[in-house]
Enzyme design. Structure first.
Site, short mmCIF file in Angstrom:
data_model
loop_
_atom_site.label_atom_id
_atom_site.label_comp_id
_atom_site.label_asym_id
_atom_site.label_seq_id
_atom_site.Cartn_x
_atom_site.Cartn_y
_atom_site.Cartn_z
N LYS A 1 44.15 46.35 39.35
CA LYS A 1 43.51 45.12 39.79
C LYS A 1 42.04 45.36 40.08
O LYS A 1 41.17 44.60 39.63
CB LYS A 1 44.21 44.58 41.04
CG LYS A 1 43.64 43.25 41.54
CD LYS A 1 44.20 42.87 42.90
CE LYS A 1 43.55 43.66 44.00
NZ LYS A 1 43.94 43.20 45.35
N ASP B 1 45.85 39.29 41.73
CA ASP B 1 46.06 39.51 43.16
C ASP B 1 47.17 38.57 43.63
O ASP B 1 47.85 37.94 42.81
CB ASP B 1 44.76 39.28 43.94
CG ASP B 1 44.29 37.83 43.90
OD1 ASP B 1 44.92 36.99 43.22
OD2 ASP B 1 43.30 37.52 44.57
#
Length: 219
Positions: A124, A142
């Site tokens: 991420k 997320d």
């Protein structure tokens, strides 16, 4: 399991999101790839607003990787104490800065493999840096992206990596970065984890989750 959207439905959702959030962008404050990397590491289990408060002073005192080399973990932890997991983040940031200086000439690497080799940097974080610092299309997943994508049936998975892969198949590559930001903004402003504002959402006609929720309330 979410209903799989038809291609025309996916296009409608993306068009509506674009209309709702035409100016969506990364809300972490940064001036260069290094600052974005550090801010993104700090953002784990913290809000962007909290991170921006901390980094305003941090980046003034320590603008480059070299500036962190003489700090102890305790000293840096004191600088970022207002954030969650600050002790772990302090250790990871110091190790990352040492690697940046010793292996990358003090520069943030521009490849996913090199980024993910840095302490505290997962997929991420690498996606955030690649897309926002270097203009490489990416879809960082997320908690907001995970939640909203599944509620809109743009994805159907509890696994962030699988959600990312499904989004990459359904969203045109040229729209990956903007869609990432728009999904986050939507999750923060309307489609919250608890008490989402379905009645105020322009996406309600295209949202299986919202329609089922409204229907339940009607009964």
């Amino acid at each position: 399991m979410n209903p799989k959207p038809k291609r025309v439905q996916t296009k409608k959702i993306l068009t509506t999101l674009a209309g709702m959030y035409p100016d969506a962008h990364c809300e972490l404050e940064f001036r260069n790839p290094f600052e974005l990397l550090i801010a993104t590491i700090l953002s784990a289990q913290s809000t962007d607003r909290q991170v921006n408060i901390v980094t305003k002073g941090l980046f003034t005192k320590y603008p480059a990787p070299e500036d962190y080399l003489d700090l102890t973990e305790e000293e840096l932890a004191g600088e970022i104490r207002g954030l969650g997991l600050f002790r772990n983040k302090s250790r990871n940031i110091l190790q990352t800065c040492r690697i940046l200086v010793s292996e990358h000439g003090g520069k943030v690497p521009e490849t996913r493999t090199a980024l993910e080799a840095l302490p505290g940097v997962g997929r991420k974080t690498a996606n955030v840096v690649l897309s926002n610092a270097f203009g490489v299309p990416a879809l960082a997943v997320d908690t907001h992206v995970q939640r909203v994508a599944n509620r809109l049936a743009l994805a159907d998975s509890n696994n962030p990596l699988e959600t990312e892969k499904q989004l990459m198949r359904r969203v045109p590559r040229s729209e990956w970065t903007d869609t990432h930001h728009r999904l986050i903004w939507h999750g923060r402003r309307i489609c919250s984890a608890r008490n989402p504002k379905c009645g105020q959402c322009d996406l309600l006609p295209s949202c299986w989750f919202g329609k089922s929720r409204v229907k339940e309330k009607a009964h």
